[in-house]
Design a protein around this motif. Structure first.
Motif, PDB file in Angstrom:
ATOM      1  N   LEU A  28     -22.778  18.788  28.378  1.00  0.00           N
ATOM      2  CA  LEU A  28     -21.854  17.539  29.543  1.00  0.00           C
ATOM      3  C   LEU A  28     -22.476  16.531  28.480  1.00  0.00           C
ATOM      4  O   LEU A  28     -23.556  15.639  28.794  1.00  0.00           O
ATOM      5  CB  LEU A  28     -22.551  17.543  31.189  1.00  0.00           C
ATOM      6  N   MET A  29     -21.519  15.918  27.824  1.00  0.00           N
ATOM      7  CA  MET A  29     -21.433  14.293  27.813  1.00  0.00           C
ATOM      8  C   MET A  29     -20.442  12.943  28.787  1.00  0.00           C
ATOM      9  O   MET A  29     -20.108  13.239  29.361  1.00  0.00           O
ATOM     10  CB  MET A  29     -20.891  14.534  26.172  1.00  0.00           C
ATOM     11  N   VAL A  30     -21.429  12.669  28.872  1.00  0.00           N
ATOM     12  CA  VAL A  30     -21.433  11.266  29.169  1.00  0.00           C
ATOM     13  C   VAL A  30     -21.822  10.033  28.832  1.00  0.00           C
ATOM     14  O   VAL A  30     -22.569   9.827  27.677  1.00  0.00           O
ATOM     15  CB  VAL A  30     -22.004  11.535  31.004  1.00  0.00           C
ATOM     16  N   HIS A  31     -20.897   8.851  29.329  1.00  0.00           N
ATOM     17  CA  HIS A  31     -21.567   7.560  28.926  1.00  0.00           C
ATOM     18  C   HIS A  31     -22.790   7.208  29.410  1.00  0.00           C
ATOM     19  O   HIS A  31     -24.004   6.659  28.671  1.00  0.00           O
ATOM     20  CB  HIS A  31     -20.307   6.494  29.063  1.00  0.00           C
ATOM     21  N   GLY A  32     -23.108   7.034  30.716  1.00  0.00           N
ATOM     22  CA  GLY A  32     -23.861   6.133  31.408  1.00  0.00           C
ATOM     23  C   GLY A  32     -24.823   7.460  32.493  1.00  0.00           C
ATOM     24  O   GLY A  32     -25.959   8.350  32.016  1.00  0.00           O
ATOM     25  N   SER A  33     -24.602   8.096  33.149  1.00  0.00           N
ATOM     26  CA  SER A  33     -24.503   9.239  34.022  1.00  0.00           C
ATOM     27  C   SER A  33     -23.098  10.393  34.411  1.00  0.00           C
ATOM     28  O   SER A  33     -22.970   9.603  34.183  1.00  0.00           O
ATOM     29  CB  SER A  33     -25.580   8.921  35.297  1.00  0.00           C
ATOM     30  N   PRO A  34     -23.245  11.090  34.569  1.00  0.00           N
ATOM     31  CA  PRO A  34     -22.960  12.300  35.153  1.00  0.00           C
ATOM     32  C   PRO A  34     -21.694  11.605  35.691  1.00  0.00           C
ATOM     33  O   PRO A  34     -20.553  12.436  36.558  1.00  0.00           O
ATOM     34  CB  PRO A  34     -23.485  13.518  36.034  1.00  0.00           C
ATOM     35  N   TYR A  35     -22.167  10.461  37.270  1.00  0.00           N
ATOM     36  CA  TYR A  35     -22.403   9.536  38.107  1.00  0.00           C
ATOM     37  C   TYR A  35     -21.043   8.720  37.830  1.00  0.00           C
ATOM     38  O   TYR A  35     -20.621   8.595  38.576  1.00  0.00           O
ATOM     39  CB  TYR A  35     -22.764   9.523  39.205  1.00  0.00           C
ATOM     40  N   SER A  36     -21.883   7.501  37.216  1.00  0.00           N
ATOM     41  CA  SER A  36     -21.029   6.490  36.631  1.00  0.00           C
ATOM     42  C   SER A  36     -21.139   6.260  35.113  1.00  0.00           C
ATOM     43  O   SER A  36     -22.414   7.030  35.013  1.00  0.00           O
ATOM     44  CB  SER A  36     -21.433   5.788  37.643  1.00  0.00           C
ATOM     45  N   ASN A  37     -20.719   5.338  34.663  1.00  0.00           N
ATOM     46  CA  ASN A  37     -20.430   5.047  33.255  1.00  0.00           C
ATOM     47  C   ASN A  37     -21.110   3.491  33.346  1.00  0.00           C
ATOM     48  O   ASN A  37     -21.929   2.852  32.090  1.00  0.00           O
ATOM     49  CB  ASN A  37     -19.353   4.691  32.970  1.00  0.00           C
ATOM     50  N   THR A  38     -21.715   3.272  34.242  1.00  0.00           N
ATOM     51  CA  THR A  38     -22.633   1.789  34.816  1.00  0.00           C
ATOM     52  C   THR A  38     -23.818   2.577  34.769  1.00  0.00           C
ATOM     53  O   THR A  38     -25.303   1.472  35.068  1.00  0.00           O
ATOM     54  CB  THR A  38     -22.420   0.585  35.151  1.00  0.00           C
ATOM     55  N   GLU A  39     -24.579   3.898  34.860  1.00  0.00           N
ATOM     56  CA  GLU A  39     -26.262   3.719  35.779  1.00  0.00           C
ATOM     57  C   GLU A  39     -26.826   4.108  33.783  1.00  0.00           C
ATOM     58  O   GLU A  39     -26.200   5.860  33.580  1.00  0.00           O
ATOM     59  CB  GLU A  39     -25.620   5.500  36.467  1.00  0.00           C
ATOM     60  N   TYR A  40     -28.030   4.025  34.158  1.00  0.00           N
ATOM     61  CA  TYR A  40     -29.040   4.276  32.877  1.00  0.00           C
ATOM     62  C   TYR A  40     -29.503   5.591  33.362  1.00  0.00           C
ATOM     63  O   TYR A  40     -29.770   5.436  34.376  1.00  0.00           O
ATOM     64  CB  TYR A  40     -29.716   3.324  32.655  1.00  0.00           C
ATOM     65  N   LEU A  41     -29.456   6.500  32.303  1.00  0.00           N
ATOM     66  CA  LEU A  41     -29.910   7.491  32.230  1.00  0.00           C
ATOM     67  C   LEU A  41     -31.490   7.229  30.846  1.00  0.00           C
ATOM     68  O   LEU A  41     -31.795   7.390  30.188  1.00  0.00           O
ATOM     69  CB  LEU A  41     -29.742   9.002  31.875  1.00  0.00           C
ATOM     70  N   LEU A  42     -32.854   6.756  32.190  1.00  0.00           N
ATOM     71  CA  LEU A  42     -33.529   6.828  30.608  1.00  0.00           C
ATOM     72  C   LEU A  42     -34.445   7.413  30.542  1.00  0.00           C
ATOM     73  O   LEU A  42     -35.090   8.427  30.584  1.00  0.00           O
ATOM     74  CB  LEU A  42     -34.557   4.936  31.563  1.00  0.00           C
ATOM     75  N   GLU A  43     -35.208   7.086  29.202  1.00  0.00           N
ATOM     76  CA  GLU A  43     -36.122   8.528  28.928  1.00  0.00           C
ATOM     77  C   GLU A  43     -37.417   8.604  30.179  1.00  0.00           C
ATOM     78  O   GLU A  43     -37.925   9.644  30.281  1.00  0.00           O
ATOM     79  CB  GLU A  43     -36.943   8.242  27.673  1.00  0.00           C
ATOM     80  N   ASP A  44     -37.995   7.914  30.403  1.00  0.00           N
ATOM     81  CA  ASP A  44     -39.197   7.416  31.455  1.00  0.00           C
ATOM     82  C   ASP A  44     -38.765   7.368  32.873  1.00  0.00           C
ATOM     83  O   ASP A  44     -39.173   7.780  34.009  1.00  0.00           O
ATOM     84  CB  ASP A  44     -39.351   6.499  31.735  1.00  0.00           C
ATOM     85  N   LYS A  45     -37.180   8.256  33.345  1.00  0.00           N
ATOM     86  CA  LYS A  45     -36.440   8.290  34.538  1.00  0.00           C
ATOM     87  C   LYS A  45     -37.753   9.199  35.369  1.00  0.00           C
ATOM     88  O   LYS A  45     -38.439  10.533  34.581  1.00  0.00           O
ATOM     89  CB  LYS A  45     -35.553   9.413  34.291  1.00  0.00           C
ATOM     90  N   LYS A  46     -37.556   9.434  36.420  1.00  0.00           N
ATOM     91  CA  LYS A  46     -38.959  10.432  37.299  1.00  0.00           C
ATOM     92  C   LYS A  46     -38.215  11.886  36.850  1.00  0.00           C
ATOM     93  O   LYS A  46     -36.663  12.363  37.213  1.00  0.00           O
ATOM     94  CB  LYS A  46     -38.733  10.406  38.693  1.00  0.00           C
ATOM     95  N   GLU A  47     -38.772  12.855  36.547  1.00  0.00           N
ATOM     96  CA  GLU A  47     -38.517  14.404  36.447  1.00  0.00           C
ATOM     97  C   GLU A  47     -37.778  15.107  37.193  1.00  0.00           C
ATOM     98  O   GLU A  47     -37.241  15.638  37.040  1.00  0.00           O
ATOM     99  CB  GLU A  47     -40.088  14.490  36.084  1.00  0.00           C
ATOM    100  N   ASN A  48     -38.245  14.643  38.847  1.00  0.00           N
ATOM    101  CA  ASN A  48     -37.733  15.033  39.637  1.00  0.00           C
ATOM    102  C   ASN A  48     -35.947  14.684  39.761  1.00  0.00           C
ATOM    103  O   ASN A  48     -35.581  15.681  40.374  1.00  0.00           O
ATOM    104  CB  ASN A  48     -38.718  15.153  40.936  1.00  0.00           C
ATOM    105  N   ASP A  49     -36.341  12.937  39.699  1.00  0.00           N
ATOM    106  CA  ASP A  49     -34.902  12.804  39.576  1.00  0.00           C
ATOM    107  C   ASP A  49     -34.116  13.692  38.160  1.00  0.00           C
ATOM    108  O   ASP A  49     -32.739  13.651  38.909  1.00  0.00           O
ATOM    109  CB  ASP A  49     -34.626  11.664  40.009  1.00  0.00           C
ATOM    110  N   PHE A  50     -34.632  13.527  37.403  1.00  0.00           N
ATOM    111  CA  PHE A  50     -33.940  13.317  36.621  1.00  0.00           C
ATOM    112  C   PHE A  50     -33.488  15.165  36.021  1.00  0.00           C
ATOM    113  O   PHE A  50     -32.260  15.699  36.506  1.00  0.00           O
ATOM    114  CB  PHE A  50     -35.044  13.149  35.542  1.00  0.00           C
TER     115      PHE A  50
END
Length: 244
Positions: A115-137
């Motif tokens: 799946l390719m997205v700009h920001g996240s699957p939910y929003s092009n303004t949401e950040y999927l940062l490398e240090d995001k909590k594993e359960n949330d990711f």
């Protein structure tokens, strides 16, 4: 199959030119763009025209959406200059860009869903940062029914491997392609990602998916000076030089 992923060009045509030259030297089978073709720089139309000429599948980034909104609603303030210079034909192109690109790759024993997205699957303004909590990711992967998520938006490249809680010994792969035209990781060189997939790609191994980040030099100083000589804020030039 070697797939090049570019993102966040931000109207920096000199950076895009050199990146595409690099891609041509990498034995690449397909190129995808995760959006943000415009904003922060002076050449949005040249960037869009080059992407269109090469028929590169492209997503709508948040700045692409902003450009369309400014043209539809009107704005004359100086902060909108980077969007005001986008042409009508280019705006028409931006307004038709999709939010997601989905690929399926058949390996020897499994169908891998990308799946390719700009920001996240939910929003092009949401950040999927490398240090995001594993359960949330991992929850995002499960909700999206994806094995590999490739994003941009943060301008910071990474490849993170996460355990699949629904499959013992299985893994998800989160990839940020970085930025071609406006890196924010302290390295001002262009960045793009190369994903290599073949019949032996295996999600039961951490190293089962190969990802490489390639940095490309271009005339950063000349590009920054052009910004300083334009109506754009001078801080945009400093951002290019310092990559923040």
């Amino acid at each position: 199959m070697r797939i090049a992923i570019i993102s966040d060009i931000h109207a920096n045509f000199p950076a895009l030119e050199q990146t595409l030259k690099s891609i041509e030297q990498q034995n690449i089978d397909a190129v995808y763009c995760l959006g943000d073709l415009v904003g922060y720089n002076l050449c949005p139309n040249a960037v869009i025209n080059e992407i269109r000429k090469r028929h590169i599948p492209t997503l709508a980034g948040n700045h692409d959406v902003k450009a369309v909104q400014i043209h539809n609603e009107g704005s004359n303030d100086s902060e909108s200059y980077a969007y005001q210079i986008v042409g009508k034909e280019q705006i028409k192109y931006l307004s038709a860009l999709p939010a997601h690109i989905k690929l399926e790759f058949q390996t020897t024993d499994k169908l891998i869903k990308i799946l390719m997205v700009h920001g996240s699957p939910y929003s092009n303004t949401e950040y999927l940062l490398e240090d995001k909590k594993e359960n949330d990711f991992t929850a995002i992967f499960l909700d999206s029914n994806a094995d590999i998520i490739i994003c941009g938006h943060s301008h910071k490249p990474y490849h993170r491997v996460l355990e699949n809680p629904n499959k013992k010994g299985g893994y998800f792969h989160a990839i940020n392609a970085g930025s071609v035209g406006k890196p924010k990781d302290g390295n001002p060189k262009c960045c793009y990602a190369v994903l290599t997939m073949d019949k032996s790609s295996n999600l039961s191994k951490k190293e089962g998916v190969q990802v490489e980040f390639i940095r490309v030099d271009y005339d950063i100083e000349k590009t920054a000076m052009a910004i300083e000589e334009s109506p754009l804020p001078n801080v945009y030039a400093l951002m290019l030089r310092k990559a923040y």
